[in-house]
Design an enzyme around this catalytic site. Structure first.
Site, PDB file in Angstrom:
ATOM      1  N   GLU A  80       5.080  -4.886   6.840  1.00 17.19           N
ATOM      2  CA  GLU A  80       4.293  -3.903   7.598  1.00 17.19           C
ATOM      3  C   GLU A  80       4.796  -3.710   9.024  1.00 17.19           C
ATOM      4  O   GLU A  80       4.751  -2.602   9.570  1.00 17.19           O
ATOM      5  CB  GLU A  80       2.809  -4.314   7.639  1.00 17.19           C
ATOM      6  CG  GLU A  80       2.064  -4.121   6.328  1.00 17.19           C
ATOM      7  CD  GLU A  80       2.051  -5.355   5.440  1.00 17.19           C
ATOM      8  OE1 GLU A  80       2.989  -6.163   5.539  1.00 17.19           O
ATOM      9  OE2 GLU A  80       1.104  -5.490   4.644  1.00 17.19           O
TER      10      GLU A  80
ATOM     11  N   GLY B 235       0.545  -5.063   1.020  1.00 23.17           N
ATOM     12  CA  GLY B 235      -0.737  -5.188   0.313  1.00 23.17           C
ATOM     13  C   GLY B 235      -0.593  -5.802  -1.075  1.00 23.17           C
ATOM     14  O   GLY B 235      -1.537  -6.400  -1.598  1.00 23.17           O
TER      15      GLY B 235
ATOM     16  N   ALA C 145       0.858  -1.183   0.000  1.00 20.72           N
ATOM     17  CA  ALA C 145       0.000   0.000   0.000  1.00 20.72           C
ATOM     18  C   ALA C 145       0.897   1.236   0.000  1.00 20.72           C
ATOM     19  O   ALA C 145       2.046   1.178   0.464  1.00 20.72           O
ATOM     20  CB  ALA C 145      -0.881  -0.012   1.233  1.00 20.72           C
TER      21      ALA C 145
ATOM     22  N   GLU D  64      -0.541  -9.403  -0.395  1.00 25.15           N
ATOM     23  CA  GLU D  64      -1.913  -9.771   0.004  1.00 25.15           C
ATOM     24  C   GLU D  64      -2.845  -9.834  -1.209  1.00 25.15           C
ATOM     25  O   GLU D  64      -3.777 -10.624  -1.238  1.00 25.15           O
ATOM     26  CB  GLU D  64      -2.428  -8.787   1.059  1.00 25.15           C
ATOM     27  CG  GLU D  64      -1.715  -8.977   2.400  1.00 25.15           C
ATOM     28  CD  GLU D  64      -2.079  -7.908   3.413  1.00 25.15           C
ATOM     29  OE1 GLU D  64      -1.709  -6.732   3.182  1.00 25.15           O
ATOM     30  OE2 GLU D  64      -2.756  -8.231   4.399  1.00 25.15           O
TER      31      GLU D  64
HETATM   32  C1  HXC Z   1       4.967   4.430  -1.420  1.00 26.34           C
HETATM   33  C2  HXC Z   1       6.795   3.440  -2.366  1.00 26.34           C
HETATM   34  C3  HXC Z   1       6.465   2.204  -1.779  1.00 26.34           C
HETATM   35  C4  HXC Z   1       5.282   2.149  -0.970  1.00 26.34           C
HETATM   36  C5  HXC Z   1       8.250   1.950  -2.928  1.00 26.34           C
HETATM   37  N1  HXC Z   1       7.907   3.219  -3.076  1.00 26.34           N
HETATM   38  N2  HXC Z   1       7.405   1.311  -2.136  1.00 26.34           N
HETATM   39  N3  HXC Z   1       6.047   4.536  -2.188  1.00 26.34           N
HETATM   40  N4  HXC Z   1       4.580   3.287  -0.818  1.00 26.34           N
HETATM   41  N5  HXC Z   1       4.861   1.026  -0.402  1.00 26.34           N
HETATM   42  C6  HXC Z   1       8.592   4.252  -3.857  1.00 26.34           C
HETATM   43  C7  HXC Z   1       9.835   4.772  -3.147  1.00 26.34           C
HETATM   44  O1  HXC Z   1       9.492   5.746  -2.186  1.00 26.34           O
HETATM   45  C8  HXC Z   1      10.604   5.356  -4.312  1.00 26.34           C
HETATM   46  O2  HXC Z   1      10.045   6.595  -4.661  1.00 26.34           O
HETATM   47  C9  HXC Z   1      10.290   4.386  -5.447  1.00 26.34           C
HETATM   48  O3  HXC Z   1       9.087   3.716  -5.079  1.00 26.34           O
HETATM   49  C10 HXC Z   1      11.374   3.362  -5.644  1.00 26.34           C
HETATM   50  O4  HXC Z   1      11.595   2.718  -4.403  1.00 26.34           O
HETATM   51  P1  HXC Z   1      13.055   2.607  -3.710  1.00 26.34           P
HETATM   52  O5  HXC Z   1      12.843   2.441  -2.260  1.00 26.34           O
HETATM   53  O6  HXC Z   1      13.930   3.728  -4.151  1.00 26.34           O
HETATM   54  O7  HXC Z   1      13.573   1.251  -4.368  1.00 26.34           O
HETATM   55  P2  HXC Z   1      14.561   0.182  -3.754  1.00 26.34           P
HETATM   56  O8  HXC Z   1      15.721   0.833  -3.076  1.00 26.34           O
HETATM   57  O9  HXC Z   1      14.828  -0.801  -4.844  1.00 26.34           O
HETATM   58  O10 HXC Z   1      13.704  -0.552  -2.601  1.00 26.34           O
HETATM   59  C11 HXC Z   1      12.579  -1.268  -2.972  1.00 26.34           C
HETATM   60  C12 HXC Z   1      11.768  -1.621  -1.693  1.00 26.34           C
HETATM   61  C13 HXC Z   1      11.449  -0.355  -0.923  1.00 26.34           C
HETATM   62  C14 HXC Z   1      12.592  -2.604  -0.844  1.00 26.34           C
HETATM   63  C15 HXC Z   1      10.501  -2.348  -2.168  1.00 26.34           C
HETATM   64  O11 HXC Z   1      10.899   0.605  -1.804  1.00 26.34           O
HETATM   65  C16 HXC Z   1      10.477  -0.559   0.210  1.00 26.34           C
HETATM   66  O12 HXC Z   1      10.852  -1.082   1.272  1.00 26.34           O
HETATM   67  N6  HXC Z   1       9.219  -0.160   0.009  1.00 26.34           N
HETATM   68  C17 HXC Z   1       8.192  -0.248   1.024  1.00 26.34           C
HETATM   69  C18 HXC Z   1       7.666  -1.652   1.139  1.00 26.34           C
HETATM   70  C19 HXC Z   1       6.613  -1.791   2.236  1.00 26.34           C
HETATM   71  O13 HXC Z   1       6.901  -1.466   3.410  1.00 26.34           O
HETATM   72  N7  HXC Z   1       5.420  -2.214   1.891  1.00 26.34           N
HETATM   73  C20 HXC Z   1       4.323  -2.381   2.844  1.00 26.34           C
HETATM   74  C21 HXC Z   1       3.481  -1.131   2.851  1.00 26.34           C
HETATM   75  S1  HXC Z   1       2.189  -1.212   4.063  1.00 26.34           S
HETATM   76  P3  HXC Z   1      10.994   7.893  -4.899  1.00 26.34           P
HETATM   77  O14 HXC Z   1       9.998   9.002  -5.140  1.00 26.34           O
HETATM   78  O15 HXC Z   1      11.822   8.065  -3.670  1.00 26.34           O
HETATM   79  O16 HXC Z   1      11.796   7.536  -6.114  1.00 26.34           O
HETATM   80  C22 HXC Z   1       0.998  -2.147   3.342  1.00 26.34           C
HETATM   81  C23 HXC Z   1      -0.293  -2.298   4.105  1.00 26.34           C
HETATM   82  C24 HXC Z   1      -1.295  -3.146   3.401  1.00 26.34           C
HETATM   83  O17 HXC Z   1       1.153  -2.658   2.283  1.00 26.34           O
HETATM   84  C25 HXC Z   1      -2.670  -3.046   3.995  1.00 26.34           C
HETATM   85  C26 HXC Z   1      -3.503  -1.947   3.410  1.00 26.34           C
HETATM   86  C27 HXC Z   1      -4.959  -1.990   3.817  1.00 26.34           C
END
Ligand code: HXC
Length: 254
Positions: free
Chosen positions: A130, A107, A64, A110
């Site tokens: 998460e 998400g 998400a 999921e």
């Molecule tokens: C918003 C995101 C994102 C996310 C990546 N990006 N994941 N933006 N939400 N979940 C964006 C980054 O900010 C970045 O934008 C661009 O995508 C590229 O990502 P990088 O981090 O630069 O890439 P990399 O170094 O290769 O790392 C990849 C990654 C990392 C390991 C996947 O991006 C990461 O840890 N992302 C978050 C993953 C996460 O925590 N997901 C769970 C979310 S909570 P910019 O603008 O800086 O270039 C969830 C809840 C679900 O999912 C339930 C909902 C109801």
């Protein structure tokens, strides 16, 4: 209907939905989830698409959108929940398959869990990170993951927030297959499923879903009624007739 963050393509009896927000690794924002739900509503009326594929490009989806969630109150978080969209996909009357490359996190992972079939390539990385954000999976992960891979491994993934590669996902039973080209292989599988009798497929899917939600005696009763109703279809006649005539059946969905 035109979509901004997803695309819908129909090809040879199946439909392919692509998540398209590459600048954020396909992070799922509210509009994307609304578009996905709308797209499945559109496909429900589409008699030509016998199976649906959800895929990304380089990445499936990195979860998400964290920027969206940053300042949420608990009420806003609940409203953001993906549950209506995901429930619609899970209950969709035709097979839904996920073709996964790159990150399928939070998400995004999921979303793969509400699909019936998951095929990944070697670049795929699955995880529920998460916990590292001070939350935990809230799009069905705490229910669907343990059902799929067992409580011990689900807790390991959810509590640690760690990421696993495709090989480990296969070993866990999280995915069905690893392929050189995930999308190409998923298209083949989807087309194979699109050739099966749609009513029997739909009923089998319903029975499998119900089996976990109702007690065993009721589940067997439900299965018996659903199974018997296949005998009201032409496809049952065709399937059995084709067997006796030693030919390939041609199912029509009636
Ligand atoms: C918003 C995101 C994102 C996310 C990546 N990006 N994941 N933006 N939400 N979940 C964006 C980054 O900010 C970045 O934008 C661009 O995508 C590229 O990502 P990088 O981090 O630069 O890439 P990399 O170094 O290769 O790392 C990849 C990654 C990392 C390991 C996947 O991006 C990461 O840890 N992302 C978050 C993953 C996460 O925590 N997901 C769970 C979310 S909570 P910019 O603008 O800086 O270039 C969830 C809840 C679900 O999912 C339930 C909902 C109801």
């Amino acid at each position: 209907m035109p979509y901004q963050y997803i695309s819908l393509e129909r090809c040879e009896g199946i439909a392919i939905i692509r998540l398209q927000r590459p600048e954020a690794l396909n992070a799922l924002n509210r509009q994307m989830i609304e578009e996905l739900e709308q797209c499945f509503m559109e496909l429900e009326a589409d008699k030509k698409a016998g199976a649906i594929i959800i895929t990304g490009e380089k990445h499936f989806a990195a979860g998400a959108d964290i920027n969206d969630m940053l300042e949420f109150s608990p009420e806003q978080a609940r409203a953001f929940s993906f549950r209506h969209c995901f429930a619609r996909i899970e209950a969709f009357p035709k097979p839904v398959l996920a073709a996964v490359s790159g990150f399928a996190l939070g998400g995004g992972m999921e979303l793969t869990l509400v699909c019936d079939w998951r095929i990944a390539d070697k670049t795929a990385r699955f995880g529920l990170p998460e916990i590292n954000l001070g939350i935990f999976p809230g799009a069905g992960g705490t229910l669907r993951l343990p059902r799929l891979i067992g409580t011990a491994r689900a807790k390991e993934m959810i509590f640690s927030g760690g990421t696993i590669k495709a090989e480990q996902a296969l070993e866990y039973g999280l995915i069905n297959q690893i392929a050189e080209d995930a999308l190409a292989e998923t298209i083949k599988t989807a087309q194979m499923l699109a050739g099966k009798p749609p009513i029997a497929l739909k009923l089998a899917k319903q029975c499998i879903s119900q089996a976990f939600d109702i007690d065993g005696v009721k589940a067997i009763e439900f299965e018996s009624i659903a199974w018997a109703s296949c005998f009201a279809t032409r496809d049952q006649r065709e399937g059995m007739q084709a067997f006796t005539e030693k030919r390939k059946p041609e199912f029509q969905g009636i």
